[in-house]
Design a protein around this motif. Structure first.
Motif, short mmCIF file in Angstrom:
data_model
loop_
_atom_site.label_atom_id
_atom_site.label_comp_id
_atom_site.label_asym_id
_atom_site.label_seq_id
_atom_site.Cartn_x
_atom_site.Cartn_y
_atom_site.Cartn_z
N THR A 384 67.94 53.16 42.81
CA THR A 384 68.58 52.20 43.69
C THR A 384 69.86 52.76 44.28
O THR A 384 70.12 52.61 45.48
N GLN A 385 70.63 53.45 43.44
CA GLN A 385 71.87 54.01 43.95
C GLN A 385 71.60 55.13 44.94
O GLN A 385 72.32 55.27 45.94
N GLY A 386 70.56 55.89 44.68
CA GLY A 386 70.19 56.94 45.63
C GLY A 386 69.82 56.34 46.97
O GLY A 386 70.22 56.82 48.04
N LEU A 387 69.06 55.25 46.91
CA LEU A 387 68.64 54.59 48.15
C LEU A 387 69.84 54.01 48.89
O LEU A 387 69.91 54.04 50.12
N GLU A 388 70.78 53.50 48.12
CA GLU A 388 71.98 52.94 48.75
C GLU A 388 72.75 54.01 49.51
O GLU A 388 73.27 53.77 50.60
N GLN A 389 72.78 55.20 48.89
CA GLN A 389 73.49 56.28 49.57
C GLN A 389 72.76 56.66 50.86
O GLN A 389 73.38 56.95 51.88
N LEU A 390 71.43 56.62 50.80
CA LEU A 390 70.65 56.92 52.00
C LEU A 390 70.95 55.89 53.08
O LEU A 390 71.13 56.23 54.26
N GLN A 391 70.99 54.63 52.68
CA GLN A 391 71.26 53.58 53.65
C GLN A 391 72.64 53.76 54.28
O GLN A 391 72.81 53.63 55.49
N GLN A 392 73.62 54.08 53.44
CA GLN A 392 74.96 54.26 53.96
C GLN A 392 75.01 55.42 54.94
O GLN A 392 75.61 55.32 56.02
N SER A 393 74.33 56.49 54.58
CA SER A 393 74.29 57.64 55.46
C SER A 393 73.60 57.30 56.78
O SER A 393 74.04 57.73 57.85
N LEU A 394 72.57 56.51 56.68
CA LEU A 394 71.84 56.10 57.88
C LEU A 394 72.72 55.21 58.76
O LEU A 394 72.74 55.35 59.99
N ILE A 395 73.44 54.30 58.13
CA ILE A 395 74.35 53.43 58.87
C ILE A 395 75.36 54.27 59.64
O ILE A 395 75.63 54.03 60.82
N ASP A 396 75.92 55.27 58.93
CA ASP A 396 76.91 56.12 59.58
C ASP A 396 76.32 56.83 60.79
O ASP A 396 76.95 56.96 61.83
N THR A 397 75.08 57.28 60.63
CA THR A 397 74.45 58.00 61.73
C THR A 397 74.16 57.08 62.90
O THR A 397 74.44 57.41 64.06
N VAL A 398 73.60 55.92 62.60
CA VAL A 398 73.22 55.02 63.69
C VAL A 398 74.46 54.45 64.38
O VAL A 398 74.47 54.24 65.60
N ALA A 399 75.50 54.20 63.58
CA ALA A 399 76.72 53.66 64.19
C ALA A 399 77.32 54.67 65.16
O ALA A 399 77.88 54.30 66.18
N GLY A 400 77.14 55.94 64.83
CA GLY A 400 77.61 56.97 65.75
C GLY A 400 79.06 57.32 65.52
O GLY A 400 79.84 56.53 65.00
N GLY A 401 79.41 58.52 65.86
CA GLY A 401 80.79 58.97 65.70
C GLY A 401 81.55 58.81 67.01
O GLY A 401 81.15 58.06 67.89
N PRO A 402 82.66 59.48 67.09
CA PRO A 402 83.45 59.40 68.32
C PRO A 402 82.69 59.92 69.53
O PRO A 402 82.81 59.38 70.62
N VAL A 403 81.88 60.94 69.31
CA VAL A 403 81.06 61.44 70.42
C VAL A 403 79.61 61.09 70.11
O VAL A 403 79.02 61.62 69.17
N VAL A 404 79.07 60.17 70.86
CA VAL A 404 77.71 59.72 70.57
C VAL A 404 76.72 60.41 71.51
O VAL A 404 76.70 60.15 72.71
N ASP A 405 75.94 61.29 70.92
CA ASP A 405 74.89 61.93 71.70
C ASP A 405 73.58 61.25 71.30
O ASP A 405 73.08 61.46 70.21
N GLY A 406 73.06 60.42 72.17
CA GLY A 406 71.92 59.56 71.84
C GLY A 406 70.77 60.26 71.15
O GLY A 406 70.38 59.90 70.05
N MET A 407 70.23 61.28 71.77
CA MET A 407 69.04 61.91 71.22
C MET A 407 69.34 62.62 69.91
O MET A 407 68.57 62.56 68.97
#
Lengths: 502, 124
Positions: A384-407
């Motif tokens: 469960t904790q591993g999956l939570e980390q995956l979700q968090q990482s995914l959230i960070d990716t989808v939210a995008g950083g300062p420079v969002v390159d769509g593809m």
């Protein structure tokens, strides 16, 4: 019942508002309507005509105070005439009905309509005979010559007149006429009556037209209803067919049409697996009851375990093509989905359930089961904790950083999503290992009973799901109320506890 | 760590570095009771770490993405296990346990805890 039908639909297509207006008008009809007996024309009700009639009525009242209500039945009857489908035999009954109806006050106006309706049943049959004559009396006399039935009806009508009058008075409309006046007196021509005849004729003709139109409308409406009903039953049949086909393709999931091919294939195989499960369960049960020797029973138990291995393999393949289908539990029933953990059952919960069901256990066995539950819990927690980390990482990716390159963002996200498959596979691995461990701790007989318990438990969850799906919706309201009361109770208890601390 | 060989840059063949990546793996694995080869961004590695920490074990973790020779070691590990995933890989007491699959299986069938105790990673 016909009464009400009359009341409701008597007035053209004006809808529900007319319904309410109909009764007072019916009562109104108890008033002296100074038309001749040419009401046999079978005209439909026309408000304009009614107003005219009221005016004329007032005129008539002034002219002739003591006029018994002549036309009482005709007005409402005119409306009723719109239902030519009513059998002619109905005409014969009115006498008794109106008489008895006269006694009931609460349905006074209804009675009016009924008796008047019956009166008016005559009308459709011989419209041509109803010629407006200058003298009501003449018209009145013409009837018996042409139709025997009319004579009967008229006699009824005359007899009913006093009752009608009394009925009308009971309904509370103003009655100026004294009951008992024979209609003929009313028909004795006065000059005003003779003047009215022409107007009456026109009015009756208009009424006729309106009646005809509303008959046609009613016919069209009924036809529409019939065709809609046929269409509805056809649609229902199509839906049933599609659903059964969809179920065959989509397992017990409801989402027909929204399902990927990998998911569809898995659902199909899962439903086959469920059938196999039933077969294995009955084998286990008969094995227990037949008191097979341990080695024979072990064969059955082992085959049940490999039956479970099969589903884990199927899930592994499905995870490759559509991990979301597994992880959202769309392949299971709602009740199972409620307890879903990483695309399947939670092993520690299953073991917890089993401990209570497998009662005669040795201490060693109890310890073994408890330690199994403990390790399973630890493993589940880690995943469960591993999956939570995956979700968090995914959230960070989808939210995008300062420079969002769509593809680029999407590509990274897709890469991370691929890890989901690994987690579902590990969760299934955990389930697989747990199920394999059980027969190592238990005796063969206990293991057989244990698997029966497991199979029955999930079978009951599936049954619960289908019962829930088909529950009557009205209970939702009562459920809300009961929820409210429980929370209120909890709040009260909580506050009491709070005070008890002091 | 800074090996003298690093200053030679990228042109030196691996062998002259002195260690075969597999050898390095084995060497590192034997240095601690519980060794986990991991990649910092890998979630399954995170799960394995949480599993051991939850049991009260303090594993030694090597993040191969932060090691200059990590890539080679990852490849070596993949060859060792025959997996498509290089990490996580767990060694207990210098012995290879395997990837997450095997670790879970070992824990469920009750062999993990004795191994940990044997390696001195876990006390009652």
């Amino acid at each position: 019942m016909a009464n009400h039908r009359v009341g409701e639909t008597g007035l053209t297509d004006s809808g529900p508002s007319n319904h309410h207006r109909h009764i007072p008008y019916a009562a109104l009809h108890g008033m002296n309507v100074p038309t001749s007996f040419i009401h046999q024309e079978g005209s439909a009700f026309d408000f304009g005509e009614l107003e005219e009639a009221i005016v004329l009525q007032g005129l008539k009242i002034r002219n002739d105070e003591a006029k018994a209500p002549l036309f009482t039945p005709s007005r409402p009857a005119a409306t009723l005439e719109m239902f030519p489908s009513w059998p002619m035999r109905f005409q014969q009954t009115p006498r008794g009905i109106s008489r008895s109806g006269g006694e009931s006050t609460d349905s006074g106006s209804a009675v009016n309509t009924l008796s008047s309706k019956t009166e008016h049943q005559i009308e459709p049959e011989s419209p041509n005979s109803k010629k407006a004559s200058s003298s009501d009396h003449q018209a009145f006399d013409q009837k018996p010559l042409q139709h025997q039935q009319h004579l009967q009806q008229q006699q009824q009508h005359q007899q009913q007149q006093p009752e009608m009058a009394s009925d009308s008075s009971r309904t509370g409309t103003s009655q100026n006429q004294s009951p008992g006046k024979p209609p003929q007196e009313k028909r004795r021509g006065s000059t005003s009556e003779k003047q009215l005849d022409a107007k009456t004729l026109r009015r009756l003709a208009q009424n006729r037209e309106a009646a005809r139109k509303s008959r046609l409308r009613k016919k069209a409406y009924v036809q529409q209803l019939e065709s809609s009903r046929i269409k509805l039953t056809q649609l229902e049949q199509d839906l049933q067919r599609a659903r059964s086909q969809g179920l065959f393709l989509g397992g017990c999931a409801g989402a027909v049409g929204n399902i990927s091919s990998g998911a569809a294939i898995f659902d199909m195989e899962y439903s086959r697996w469920l059938e196999d499960d039933q077969r294995h369960m009955s084998e286990l049960r008969s094995g227990i009851h037949a008191h097979l020797c341990d080695s024979d029973l072990r064969i059955i138990v082992d085959s049940y375990i490999s039956h479970y291995d099969e589903i884990f393999q199927l899930k592994a393949m499905a995870a490759k093509s559509d991990v979301f289908h597994l992880i959202t539990g769309m392949w299971t029933t709602p009740a199972e989905r409620c307890f879903l953990w990483m695309g399947g059952f939670r092993p520690s919960e299953l073991i917890k359930m089993l401990i209570s069901q497998l009662d005669p256990l040795t201490e060693q066995q109890v310890m073994g089961i408890c330690s199994l539950q403990h390790s399973s819990q630890q493993a589940e927690e880690a995943l469960t904790q591993g999956l939570e980390q995956l979700q968090q990482s995914l959230i960070d990716t989808v939210a995008g950083g300062p420079v969002v390159d769509g593809m680029q963002q999407m590509a990274v996200a897709l890469g991370k999503l691929a890890n989901l498959e690994g987690f579902v596979r590990q969760a299934d691995n955990l389930r697989h290992q747990t199920l394999h461990q059980l027969p190592r701790i238990l005796t063969v007989r206990q293991a057989a009973r244990c698997f029966i318990v497991i199979g029955e438990y999930y079978g009951r969850l599936r049954t619960l799901s289908s019962l829930w799906a088909s529950r009557p919706r009205e209970t939702l309201i009562s459920d809300d109320h009961s929820c409210q009361t429980t929370t209120d109770l909890q709040m009260v208890q909580a506050s009491q506890n709070h005070f008890s601390n002091f | 760590m800074h090996y003298q060989g690093d200053s030679w840059g990228f042109y030196m063949p691996m062998r002259s570095m002195g260690s075969d990546p597999m050898e390095r793996v084995v060497k590192l694995a034997s240095e601690s009771a519980v060794v986990i080869f991991s990649v910092s961004s890998c979630c399954m590695c995170h799960a394995v770490k949480r599993l051991f920490c939850g049991m009260g074990v303090n594993p030694t973790v090597y993040e191969l993405d932060q090691d200059p020779r990590g890539k080679e070691m990852e490849r070596a590990l993949m060859r060792l296990l025959g997996n498509s995933q290089s990490v996580p890989v767990v060694f207990i007491g210098g012995k290879l346990i395997g990837a997450m699959d095997q670790v879970m299986a070992s824990h469920i069938n009750g062999t993990l805890v004795p191994l940990l105790k044997e390696a001195g990673a876990l006390w009652l």
